[in-house]
Design an enzyme around this catalytic site. Structure first.
Site, PDB file in Angstrom:
ATOM      1  CD1 TRP A 105      -2.160  -5.553  -3.407  1.00  0.00           C
ATOM      2  CD2 TRP A 105      -2.693  -4.217  -5.213  1.00  0.00           C
ATOM      3  NE1 TRP A 105      -2.150  -6.552  -4.571  1.00  0.00           N
ATOM      4  CE2 TRP A 105      -2.659  -5.721  -5.658  1.00  0.00           C
ATOM      5  CE3 TRP A 105      -3.272  -3.430  -6.125  1.00  0.00           C
ATOM      6  CZ2 TRP A 105      -2.815  -6.289  -6.872  1.00  0.00           C
ATOM      7  CZ3 TRP A 105      -3.183  -3.901  -7.457  1.00  0.00           C
ATOM      8  CH2 TRP A 105      -3.329  -5.017  -7.768  1.00  0.00           C
ATOM      9  CD  GLU A 157       6.403 -12.152 -21.314  1.00  0.00           C
ATOM     10  OE1 GLU A 157       5.355 -11.728 -21.646  1.00  0.00           O
ATOM     11  OE2 GLU A 157       6.548 -12.834 -20.433  1.00  0.00           O
ATOM     12  CB  CYS A 165      -0.891  -0.212   1.296  1.00  0.00           C
ATOM     13  SG  CYS A 165      -1.894  -1.575   1.420  1.00  0.00           S
ATOM     14  CD  GLU A 207       7.583 -17.659 -16.585  1.00  0.00           C
ATOM     15  OE1 GLU A 207       6.531 -18.051 -16.972  1.00  0.00           O
ATOM     16  OE2 GLU A 207       7.415 -16.397 -16.266  1.00  0.00           O
ATOM     17  CG  HIS A 267      11.523 -38.004 -28.737  1.00  0.00           C
ATOM     18  ND1 HIS A 267      11.513 -39.284 -28.922  1.00  0.00           N
ATOM     19  CD2 HIS A 267      11.730 -38.007 -27.501  1.00  0.00           C
ATOM     20  CE1 HIS A 267      11.744 -40.024 -28.088  1.00  0.00           C
ATOM     21  NE2 HIS A 267      11.834 -39.281 -26.755  1.00  0.00           N
ATOM     22  CG  ASN A 310       2.599  -1.136   2.937  1.00  0.00           C
ATOM     23  OD1 ASN A 310       1.949  -2.015   2.478  1.00  0.00           O
ATOM     24  ND2 ASN A 310       3.993  -0.963   2.482  1.00  0.00           N
ATOM     25  N   GLY A 311       1.533  -3.437   5.137  1.00  0.00           N
ATOM     26  CA  GLY A 311       2.136  -4.635   5.643  1.00  0.00           C
ATOM     27  C   GLY A 311       1.115  -5.622   6.057  1.00  0.00           C
ATOM     28  NE  ARG A 336       4.338   1.452  -1.672  1.00  0.00           N
ATOM     29  CZ  ARG A 336       5.236   0.632  -1.303  1.00  0.00           C
ATOM     30  NH1 ARG A 336       6.368   0.988  -2.249  1.00  0.00           N
ATOM     31  NH2 ARG A 336       5.166  -0.128  -0.271  1.00  0.00           N
ATOM     32  CE  LYS A 356       1.282  -7.616 -15.199  1.00  0.00           C
ATOM     33  NZ  LYS A 356       2.291  -8.473 -15.112  1.00  0.00           N
ATOM     34  CE  LYS A 388       8.156 -13.255 -17.656  1.00  0.00           C
ATOM     35  NZ  LYS A 388       7.063 -14.277 -17.898  1.00  0.00           N
TER      36      LYS A 388
HETATM   37  C1  AGP Z   1       3.720 -13.432 -18.731  1.00  0.00           C
HETATM   38  O1  AGP Z   1       4.786 -12.647 -18.469  1.00  0.00           O
HETATM   39  C2  AGP Z   1       2.424 -12.520 -19.664  1.00  0.00           C
HETATM   40  N1  AGP Z   1       2.177 -11.423 -19.125  1.00  0.00           N
HETATM   41  C3  AGP Z   1       1.338 -13.444 -19.653  1.00  0.00           C
HETATM   42  O2  AGP Z   1       1.618 -14.769 -20.015  1.00  0.00           O
HETATM   43  C4  AGP Z   1       0.723 -13.713 -18.541  1.00  0.00           C
HETATM   44  O3  AGP Z   1       0.976 -14.564 -17.563  1.00  0.00           O
HETATM   45  C5  AGP Z   1      -0.927 -14.458 -18.814  1.00  0.00           C
HETATM   46  O4  AGP Z   1      -1.432 -13.432 -19.968  1.00  0.00           O
HETATM   47  C6  AGP Z   1      -1.978 -14.685 -17.908  1.00  0.00           C
HETATM   48  O5  AGP Z   1      -2.172 -13.528 -17.081  1.00  0.00           O
HETATM   49  P1  AGP Z   1      -2.817 -13.386 -15.904  1.00  0.00           P
HETATM   50  O6  AGP Z   1      -1.906 -14.247 -14.858  1.00  0.00           O
HETATM   51  O7  AGP Z   1      -3.313 -12.256 -15.355  1.00  0.00           O
HETATM   52  O8  AGP Z   1      -4.222 -14.388 -15.999  1.00  0.00           O
END
Ligand code: AGP
Length: 605
Positions: free
Chosen positions: A74, A485, A2, A478, A501, A100-101, A27, A600, A482
């Protein structure tokens, strides 16, 4: 996470508080509020939603006050709402505080206070402190007595009606700083809130209380002893940099927050003494499910894949992991005996929401793992386990992923307890070792310059393979996600056993491989993959346990991670993978926080 701001001085407090809250919106922003000293009383105005909602509430009011506190929330305990927004006040309305905490022992304190006749008006953990502070007696003494009863993390700013012009601050495991102005003082959880008023700041230490007035500053420890020697620090940053905590990008700031996020996500949920996990959110809820189905997208799905490993190995429950975008269009074989776990940082991902709706139609109990209180997914699920990662601004998910994986490990331990699995001793060892993870993460983060050096040697590659076995397979996926993307380099994650394979046909000198070398049998088998790649002149960057000479001899470059219990290896391995992707993207001059074509939260199909 927060935002806190406090002011005492000669100027009108309200504009300073609102301006500071707007600067702290990154925040947390699901509710906000202020409390002001007005005509020798304390008045408080709060609202659900962003700071702009609070400003609408305040429009037309006539406040003239030179002392006040403010807060952007938050939520971690208690839904986003006006009644749960800060500031919180005691029964007499003569004390107001923002926090906050996470106060871990808030339930027992609340029970004690209610038995003494205190009346609570919110569902938050923070409000217990307001009632603990209730008079009589000198405010400083009441504050010192109250904070010594708290367990957990708390940064607070407090106003006492009986001390006009005075502002208190408390710091324990959550940031709080003092802004030193000319004839005025500020308190804030982060620098952006006060940077336009002063660059002179004093950082409080854990276990300290500060009493401020326009002209005075006194710092004490929790025993009431005076603390001296805090030298003001001159902030060198501009506002943009300050909002990123001095980092160049939000993604970097969020990666470096991960040790704290790990601690926050575990707070109040782990009892190392008894080797137990407690989920308040799962009280009185133990449906007789026979198997688990995890649905998610992207990074959240990779966290779910690690969750599969944890739950199957520790709780001995069969788990399947489905991409939500696939699950929603199938006739899934789930029913009331299948626990469906929907994972989403935002709680707004269209595919995950639709898949969750379908699971409910099949009468499956739904548990959400989510980072946003009040999100659509929270409203859809029967129960929610919140990650406590705070707002994640960078499009590439980092700290939320770590928190999701932590929640899954705790859930596996919790389910094993419920099922009275025999592996009590191993579970106790895992819980004990969990407590060392934040320190190990901080050590790994200090290696960021080394990872940056590696990135300089690899950022011009156009193709990357990420290989791993067992727990390292989801991490390979993952790590590849990273990299691709945020740097736009083609990166493919796969389980190392699949190399022969087909994928090995891709190996040649201008293809780099990030090989995640696990422990035990996975290590032996993955060494074979390393040799196969080297034999075909592939470039090999290996991630392995510290001191593994075999891997070092077989790789062009090596990233070393500390030797931890195998089940904990995802927490240490993910840090260098995130840092590597970040530094490669920076070397390529990419827009790290807002990569092309990405959002996002994918709220559309
Ligand atoms: C991951 O870095 C991406 N931003 C994307 O794969 C994300 O994880 C995916 O769209 C799921 O988002 P969410 O966790 O908000 O559901």
């Amino acid at each position: 996470m927060c935002g806190i701001i406090g002011y005492t001085g000669k100027k009108e407090a309200l504009p300073i508080l609102l301006n500071g809250l707007n600067r702290l919106a990154y925040r947390g922003y699901d509710s906000a509020g202020v409390a002001l000293e007005q005509d020798k009383c304390l008045v408080s105005v709060r609202s659900k939603g962003k700071v702009s909602e609070l400003e609408r509430e305040l429009a037309g009011t006539e406040f003239h006050s030179q002392r006040g506190i403010g807060h952007t929330r938050w939520a971690t305990h208690g839904l986003p709402s006006e009644r749960n927004a800060h500031p919180h006040m005691d029964c007499t309305k003569r004390t107001a505080l923002v926090h906050n905490g996470i106060i871990e022992n808030y339930l027992s304190l609340r029970e004690e206070l209610e038995n003494q006749g205190h009346v609570f008006s919110s569902d938050t953990d923070s409000e217990v402190l307001a009632h603990l502070l209730e008079g009589p007696g000198p405010p400083l003494n009441r504050l010192l007595k109250a904070v010594t009863r708290l367990q957990g993390s708390f940064a607070c700013s407090v106003l006492f009606q009986e001390e006009p012009g005075t502002l208190y601050g408390v710091r324990m495991a959550s940031p709080l700083l003092i802004g030193m102005g000319e004839g005025e003082k500020f308190l804030a959880s982060d620098i952006p809130a006060i940077l336009e008023y002063t660059r002179q700041v004093v950082f409080l230490e854990d276990g300290e209380v500060v009493r401020l007035s326009a002209e005075s500053l006194d710092i004490f420890d929790f025993a009431g002893n005076r603390r001296e020697g805090h030298t003001p620090y001159t902030v060198p940053w501009d506002m943009v940099r300050a909002e990123k905590g001095g980092f160049k990008h939000f993604m970097a700031k969020e990666i470096f927050e991960e040790p704290t996020i790990f601690e926050d996500t575990l707070a109040g949920r782990v009892n190392p003494l008894h080797g137990m996990v407690m989920f308040e959110e799962l009280n009185n809820w133990t449906p007789n499910w026979e198997r688990v189905c995890i649905i998610a997208c992207g990074t959240a799905a990779h966290a779910g894949m690690l969750g599969k490993h944890f739950i199957e190995r520790i709780a001995r429950l069969p788990v399947e992991v489905e991409y939500a975008s696939e699950f929603r269009y199938r006739k899934p074989l789930v029913d009331e005996r299948t626990l469906v776990i929907a994972v989403s940082q935002s709680g707004e991902t269209a595919d995950t929401l639709s898949a969750t709706t379908l699971a409910r139609k099949h009468r499956s109990p739904v548990l959400a793992v989510c980072n946003v209180m009040g999100s659509s997914l929270e409203r859809l699920a029967d129960r929610v386990l919140f990650t406590r990662a705070g707002p994640e601004i960078g499009v590439a998910s980092t700290k939320a992923f770590l928190a999701q994986v932590a929640v899954f490990l705790l859930l596996a331990l919790f389910l094993a307890e419920k099922k009275q699995e025999e592996n009590t001793e191993e579970r106790r060892k895992i819980i004990q070792e969990l407590l060392s993870i934040p320190r190990l993460l901080r050590d790994l983060l200090s290696d960021s310059p080394k990872i940056h050096e590696l990135a300089r040697q690899y950022y011009q590659f156009h193709h990357f393979l990420y290989l791993g076995r067992g727990l390292y397979h989801p991490l390979a996926l993952e790590g590849a996600l990273k990299l691709k993307e945020i740097s736009y380099i083609h990166a493919e994650g796969l389980c190392a056993g699949e190399m022969k394979h087909g994928t090995i046909a891709l190996v040649e000198p201008d293809v780099a491989s990030m090989v995640l070398v696990g422990k035990g049998e996975n290590r032996t088998k993955t060494l074979g993959n390393l040799e196969e790649i080297r034999a075909r002149q592939g470039k090999v960057l290996a991630l392995t346990t510290s001191g593994d000479r075999d891997v070092q001899s077989l790789s062009h470059h090596c990233i070393e991670v500390p030797d931890v219990h195998e089940i904990l290896t995802p927490f240490t391995a993910i840090i260098p993978l995130q840092l590597f992707a970040y530094h490669v993207a920076v070397e390529k001059g990419c827009d790290v926080d807002q990569p092309r074509n990405l959002a996002k939260s994918v709220t559309v199909e």
